[in-house]
Motif scaffolding. Sequence first.
Motif: not given
Length: 181
Positions: A136-142
Motif C-alpha cells: 500500500l502506498s499513500a500520499q497527502a499533499v497540501a
Amino acid sequence: GAWRPLGGQGLTINLGYQRQIARGGATGFPQLTPAVEAAFPDRVMRNGAGQLIEIDARPVAIEQDDKAQLTAGFTLLWNLGRAVAPAQERQIRAGNWRFSVALIHHWQLESRLTIRADLPALDRLGGDGGQPRHLLSAQAVAGKRGMGVTLNGRWQSGVRIRNLAIAAGRGDNAYAALAQL
C-alpha cells in the motif's frame, strides 16, 4: 482503467490487472533460500561447519518467469478558496490552497520463477523469494504558490522464507510487515 465519477473533477478511481509471462532469458541470481541453494549447488559454497562462505551471484538463465498483479487506487483533489468572477479566476486560483490524497494497493497474485524444467518453480510469494503479497502506498499533499508539504507512506505485508531442511516449517524465517512514513 480509470473512472472519474465527478466528471474529471476531484476524484479519480483506478483499477488495473497485469499479467506477465517471460520465457527464456536471464535474471539476477535469486535471493538465496534453501530451494535456490538446492537448484544451484555449484554456486553456493559452505565450510565444513555449514557456514556460508561464498556465493557465485552471476545472472542465471531461466526457463520462465510468471507474474500477475492487481492494482487499485484513488486520488482525491480539491481547492480551498473563494468563488470569483471568471475574469479574476486565474489570478485568485494561484493563491488558493490545493490538497490531494492518493492511496494505491498493489496485490501480487502470482510470482513464480522456473529456472529449469526439471526443477520445481520457485514461488516467490509462498516462501521461496521473500516477496510481499500486498503493498500500500499513500500520499497527502497540501500547497499553494511556491510552498507546500508532502507526506508519503508505504506499507508492505510480512513475508516468509521457507527452510526446506527443517520439516513442518519450523525452520522458516518470518519477517513482519513493514511501514514507512
